[in-house]
Design a protein around this motif. Structure first.
Motif, short mmCIF file in Angstrom:
data_model
loop_
_atom_site.label_atom_id
_atom_site.label_comp_id
_atom_site.label_asym_id
_atom_site.label_seq_id
_atom_site.Cartn_x
_atom_site.Cartn_y
_atom_site.Cartn_z
N MET A 8 0.86 -1.15 0.16
CA MET A 8 -0.04 -0.10 0.05
C MET A 8 0.92 1.41 0.12
O MET A 8 1.90 1.23 0.65
N GLY A 9 0.47 2.15 -0.65
CA GLY A 9 1.37 3.50 -0.69
C GLY A 9 2.42 3.74 -1.73
O GLY A 9 3.24 4.20 -1.87
N SER A 10 2.84 2.31 -2.59
CA SER A 10 3.77 2.28 -3.61
C SER A 10 3.61 3.01 -4.78
O SER A 10 4.31 3.22 -5.45
N GLY A 11 2.26 3.27 -5.08
CA GLY A 11 1.89 4.18 -6.22
C GLY A 11 1.37 3.38 -7.38
O GLY A 11 1.05 3.71 -8.38
N LYS A 12 0.67 2.18 -6.89
CA LYS A 12 -0.04 1.55 -7.92
C LYS A 12 -1.06 2.26 -8.64
O LYS A 12 -1.30 2.19 -9.81
N THR A 13 -2.03 2.65 -7.85
CA THR A 13 -3.04 3.52 -8.40
C THR A 13 -2.94 4.73 -9.24
O THR A 13 -3.43 4.82 -10.36
N SER A 14 -2.03 5.47 -8.54
CA SER A 14 -1.59 6.65 -9.42
C SER A 14 -0.77 6.44 -10.69
O SER A 14 -1.14 6.99 -11.77
N THR A 15 0.09 5.34 -10.56
CA THR A 15 0.66 4.99 -11.99
C THR A 15 -0.33 4.44 -12.82
O THR A 15 -0.20 4.54 -13.93
N GLY A 16 -1.08 3.46 -12.32
CA GLY A 16 -2.02 2.92 -13.19
C GLY A 16 -3.16 3.84 -13.94
O GLY A 16 -3.12 3.71 -15.08
N ILE A 17 -3.37 4.86 -13.25
CA ILE A 17 -4.58 5.71 -13.90
C ILE A 17 -3.47 6.40 -15.22
O ILE A 17 -4.14 6.74 -16.21
N ARG A 18 -2.41 6.92 -14.87
CA ARG A 18 -1.41 7.39 -15.77
C ARG A 18 -1.22 6.62 -16.82
O ARG A 18 -1.06 7.14 -18.18
N LEU A 19 -0.98 5.38 -16.61
CA LEU A 19 -0.41 4.41 -17.60
C LEU A 19 -1.72 4.12 -18.65
O LEU A 19 -1.45 4.11 -19.68
N SER A 20 -2.86 3.87 -17.89
CA SER A 20 -3.86 3.69 -18.74
C SER A 20 -4.43 4.87 -19.93
O SER A 20 -4.76 4.50 -20.99
N ARG A 21 -4.18 5.87 -19.26
CA ARG A 21 -4.18 7.34 -20.13
C ARG A 21 -3.36 7.00 -21.45
O ARG A 21 -3.62 7.28 -22.80
N ARG A 22 -1.99 6.67 -20.98
CA ARG A 22 -0.90 6.59 -22.22
C ARG A 22 -1.40 5.65 -23.19
O ARG A 22 -1.14 5.66 -24.33
N LEU A 23 -1.63 4.59 -22.54
CA LEU A 23 -2.07 3.42 -23.44
C LEU A 23 -3.19 3.20 -24.12
O LEU A 23 -3.49 2.32 -24.76
N GLN A 24 -4.06 4.19 -23.50
CA GLN A 24 -5.47 4.25 -24.02
C GLN A 24 -6.25 2.86 -23.88
O GLN A 24 -6.84 2.40 -24.71
N CYS A 25 -6.25 2.31 -22.55
CA CYS A 25 -6.98 1.22 -22.26
C CYS A 25 -7.60 1.59 -20.82
O CYS A 25 -7.03 2.44 -20.18
N PRO A 26 -8.56 0.94 -20.63
CA PRO A 26 -9.22 1.12 -19.31
C PRO A 26 -8.27 0.73 -17.99
O PRO A 26 -7.63 -0.41 -17.98
#
Length: 168
Positions: free
Chosen positions: A10-28
């Protein structure tokens, strides 16, 4: 199916990274904790308080199995304890490329200090609890991972760039 699954404490940045990565890769983007909250109509702390940790861990396993039924490529952020259950690790690996965002206990403590939404950290000495839990979970995270990223001190952009380079 070429999902990217982000694991780590927890707190490692999974959600924040995931949201940004999904935008970059244009997938949900999907967060397993949010799926469980939607399914149960309860926040995670309430599930822990009313049903206990074992019940919550059962919900995580069921959520992984449901995600495996999907055909669409997604970025998936897992709850910090999800890889701890032995049966979840092969489910994660079969679901896509598992990326372990590894950070130091001090980083986690600084990010989560004062966060009352983390049931497992509501104790007298959260810093000691973080160190203890991270040490206990380390082998599970590594066993589940295809890719390990030492994310301390990295920006989200740097983490995303490394993910993209390492999963080609």
């Amino acid at each position: 199916m070429n999902n990217i699954i982000l694991t780590g404490f927890m707190g490692s940045g999974k959600t924040s990274t995931g949201i940004r990565l999904s935008r970059r890769l244009q997938c949900p983007f999907v967060d397993t904790d949010r799926l469980i909250e939607q399914e149960t109509g309860k926040k995670i702390p309430r599930i822990f308080a009313e049903e206990g940790e074992a019940y919550f861990r059962d919900l995580e396993t069921k959520t992984l199995k449901k995600l495996a039924e999907g055909r669409e490529r997604r970025i998936i952020s897992t709850g910090g304890g999800l890889p701890v259950r032995p049966q979840n690790r092969p489910l994660l690996r079969a679901l896509g490329t598992v990326v372990y965002l590894c950070v130091q206990p001090g980083t986690v403590y600084e990010r989560l200090r004062g966060d009352t939404g983390r049931p497992l950290l509501q104790c007298e000495d959260p810093a000691a609890r973080i160190r203890e839990m991270m040490a206990a979970r380390e082998d599970a995270y590594r066993e589940a991972a295809h890719v390990i990223i030492q994310a301390d001190g990295m920006t989200f952009e740097e983490i995303i760039k490394e993910i993209e380079e390492r999963i080609r």
